[in-house]
Enzyme design. Structure first.
Site, short mmCIF file in Angstrom:
data_model
loop_
_atom_site.label_atom_id
_atom_site.label_comp_id
_atom_site.label_asym_id
_atom_site.label_seq_id
_atom_site.Cartn_x
_atom_site.Cartn_y
_atom_site.Cartn_z
CB CYS A 60 46.85 52.75 49.13
SG CYS A 60 47.39 54.32 49.82
CD GLU A 61 45.85 47.30 43.64
OE1 GLU A 61 45.59 46.20 43.11
OE2 GLU A 61 46.12 48.33 42.98
#
Length: 446
Positions: A427-428
């Site tokens: 996600c990052e």
């Protein structure tokens, strides 16, 4: 603490129940690295991680496609036999293939699902996973040979019907993630127990204390934008662990908050009681489709992503129905490019299979279309926070990885810990590469 778990769903789906932590004792840093490379895989709990697909021919084809991608990606790749040709220089992020044959066969069988399962199995690792995943995301369109690119979305697995967000399906899908354990989330979230993007306003590079300030800043901005104050009637769709409801009630508002997670409801009620605002909050275990009444302000933070495209008309119609004339809605949503969303909206991904069943990240265009076709709502304010979410996820990921012993003590096995660390890094990287964004969107009802 009570803990509920998703039932075994069959068809190779995971069942991440707790088990006693491993008995082998190594120094903490070495143990975490060893787990990452060769976790003990329970075949009953993680059937598709324990099983390596047996189609060697398809594995050889995947090997050729993967090596084509490596040769164009700005990364470095090593195997037990030595480095592979790649486009990255000496400072490029490193992909370490520990079991190349298994890696290729998983890719052949499951595409990006296989890529994630290969990480869970320990077939590959990366010293800097976010840098690696960001680099791959930024050149994703160039990794597949051009003649094969039109087939990418056609060949992706289709989402199972059982993941649809019917009323029973939505409860099951939410429980899969949010009812794992309040104690698990408390290990890596900040003291506000907020599980969404903070607002850093350029104050990056810190840790948990800075994140807590960013979360309060985000929540207060949203409350300000929708005009929450004394005696405001507020509806919150998606309670989280109660931070927004408590902060709204402290302003003198009367708050109704609904969630499908029993764990979240119980802790949110306790936090409201401890904050002295229990009489101003009504925190319910309920579906947004069951809510009635009219509210001056409706707040929904990173919940629309779990609704699913099939139910967007119901969700946005509900927002319209529940908002009083002249009222406002504060929606915080992860977003993606409209063309990408349309191309992938029916696909079954690693994220659906293991983390968030049944969801779809909308585009801003899709939200605007729903408002235009089905509501009297109009957008009056937008702010993108993608960089802030990347920073939020960095702190979550670093805190989670540092707490691997405490996560093990809660009974979550090594495959779960590898999966969760990969999820946070994935996600990052999405936010850092610009593949996804997040926006605060304010709407008003004419």
């Amino acid at each position: 603490m009570t803990t509920t778990h998703p039932p075994r769903t069959g068809g190779g789906e995971p069942r991440p129940l707790r088990t006693p932590s491993e008995s082998v004792r190594l120094p903490a840093s070495d143990r975490f690295a060893a787990e990452s490379r060769a976790p003990a895989v329970d075949p009953d709990r993680w059937p598709d991680v324990a099983h390596v697909p047996g189609d060697r021919l398809r594995g050889r084809v995947a090997r050729q496609l993967a090596r084509h991608a490596f040769a164009r990606a700005p990364i470095r790749v090593t195997t037990p036999e030595g480095p592979l040709p790649s486009a990255g220089g000496p400072e490029a992020p490193l992909l370490e293939l520990h079991r190349p044959a298994d890696f290729y066969r998983r890719l052949a069988a499951g595409g990006l699902i296989g890529f994630g399962e290969s990480r869970m199995a320990g077939d590959w690792s990366a010293p800097e996973p976010v840098r690696l995943l960001t680099a791959l995301a930024e050149c994703y369109d160039d990794l597949i040979p051009r003649p094969l690119q039109p087939l990418r979305h056609v060949t992706l697995p289709r989402r199972p019907r059982r993941l649809r967000n019917t009323r029973s399906g939505a409860r099951r899908n939410i429980a899969h993630h949010y009812d794992l354990s309040n104690d698990l989330f408390a290990l890596f979230l900040d003291e506000t127990m907020t599980y969404s993007a903070g607002l850093f306003e350029g104050r990056t590079g810190g840790g948990q204390a800075e994140l807590a300030d960013a979360q309060r800043r985000k929540t207060d901005r949203l409350l300000d934008l929708v005009g929450v104050g004394e005696n405001t009637r507020v509806l919150e769709i998606g309670t989280g662990w109660g931070e927004t409801a408590v902060r709204a009630a402290r302003r003198g508002a009367r708050v109704t908050s609904v969630t499908l997670s029993r764990e979240q409801r119980d802790l949110a009620r306790l936090r409201a009681q401890e904050a002295g605002v229990a009489e101003r909050t009504d925190i319910r275990l309920a579906d947004y489709r069951e809510v009635t009444g009219r509210y001056d302000a409706v707040i929904s933070v990173e919940m629309v992503e779990a609704v699913g495209e099939r139910y967007w008309p119901v969700y946005f119609t509900a927002l319209d129905r529940l908002t009083a004339p002249g009222g406002r809605i504060g929606l915080q949503s992860i977003t993606m490019d409209h063309a990408t969303m349309r191309a992938s909206r029916g696909s079954h991904t690693w994220m659906h299979k293991y983390i968030f069943p049944g969801g779809l990240i909308p585009s801003v265009e899709a939200i605007e279309e729903q408002l235009r076709l089905r509501t009297a709502l109009r957008i009056t304010d937008r702010r993108a926070l993608g960089g802030d979410y990347a920073e939020t996820l960095r702190i979550w990921r670093e805190t989670f990885d540092a707490a691997h012993e405490q996560v093990a003590a809660l009974g979550f096995d090594a495959v779960f810990r590898a999966m969760w660390s990969f999820y946070l890094a994935y996600c990052e990287a999405g936010f850092r590469s610009g593949t996804i964004d997040v926006e605060q969107i304010v709407m008003e009802r004419d």
